[in-house]
Design a protein around this motif. Structure first.
Motif, mmCIF file in Angstrom:
data_model
loop_
_atom_site.group_PDB
_atom_site.id
_atom_site.type_symbol
_atom_site.label_atom_id
_atom_site.label_comp_id
_atom_site.label_asym_id
_atom_site.label_seq_id
_atom_site.Cartn_x
_atom_site.Cartn_y
_atom_site.Cartn_z
ATOM 1 N N GLU A 82 0.804 -1.221 0.000
ATOM 2 C CA GLU A 82 0.000 0.000 0.000
ATOM 3 C C GLU A 82 0.841 1.276 0.000
ATOM 4 N N TRP A 83 2.155 1.168 0.238
ATOM 5 C CA TRP A 83 3.039 2.329 0.188
ATOM 6 C C TRP A 83 3.596 2.459 -1.217
ATOM 7 N N SER A 84 3.383 3.612 -1.839
ATOM 8 C CA SER A 84 3.908 3.821 -3.185
ATOM 9 C C SER A 84 4.796 5.061 -3.205
ATOM 10 N N TYR B 114 6.483 9.158 -0.009
ATOM 11 C CA TYR B 114 5.757 7.893 -0.027
ATOM 12 C C TYR B 114 4.318 8.181 0.362
#
Length: 167
Positions: A33-35, A45
């Motif tokens: 879920e971290w991009s 992020y």
């Protein structure tokens, strides 16, 4: 020469082992879920909660880290750090109140990133992912100063601010 009592040595060793063990449990690998994102020189992020995009715009927390660093390069270690964990249960990858978390990187001060961070948030608002009435900002130390400066630059943009550890 004064000897340290054995019970104090054992206590210190046990405390050190417990602290070391606790620190090793911190997971900086990140979840899917971290991009990673970048706008001009601003790297960040973004945490996207699993419930995002299901017809309901969610709140967003912008977190500004404390001093300092040598560059603007965002990594999971320097942006997704313990203060961000205030809004996320990383062990279980859950949130009590689902929200986006945007956490950027800087080396000295935050002013040069305000326009880029706001543009990243505005992009999420335009996609109807973030509720413009529930945008929050927080920072620690240098990030706390950045929090105050950001709300001075955009006084009607944030629903609330939390400034921590600022002189």
């Amino acid at each position: 020469m004064k000897l340290i009592p054995l019970n104090k040595i054992v206590t210190i060793l046990l405390f050190s082992l417990a602290l070391t063990g606790h620190c090793q449990n911190i997971d900086y690998r990140g979840f899917p879920e971290w991009s990673f994102g970048k706008k001009d020189s601003t790297e960040y992020y973004l945490y996207t909660p699993p419930s995002a995009g299901k017809g309901k715009a969610l709140p967003l927390m912008l977190f500004l880290h404390g001093c300092c660093g040598t560059d603007y390069h965002a990594t999971l270690r320097n942006t997704v750090d313990p203060p961000v964990r205030l809004w996320h249960n990383f062990g279980d990858n859950t949130q009590a109140n689902p929200m986006y978390i945007l956490s950027a990187k800087t080396s000295r001060g935050w002013r040069q990133h305000f326009r880029n961070l706001k543009a990243a948030i505005d992009n999420l608002i335009a996609k109807n992912l973030v509720d413009p009435q529930r945008i929050y900002i927080s920072g620690f130390s240098m990030g706390s100063a950045g929090t105050w400066q950001f709300i001075e630059a955009y006084p009607d943009y944030f629903a609330a601010a939390i400034a921590m550890g600022m002189d």
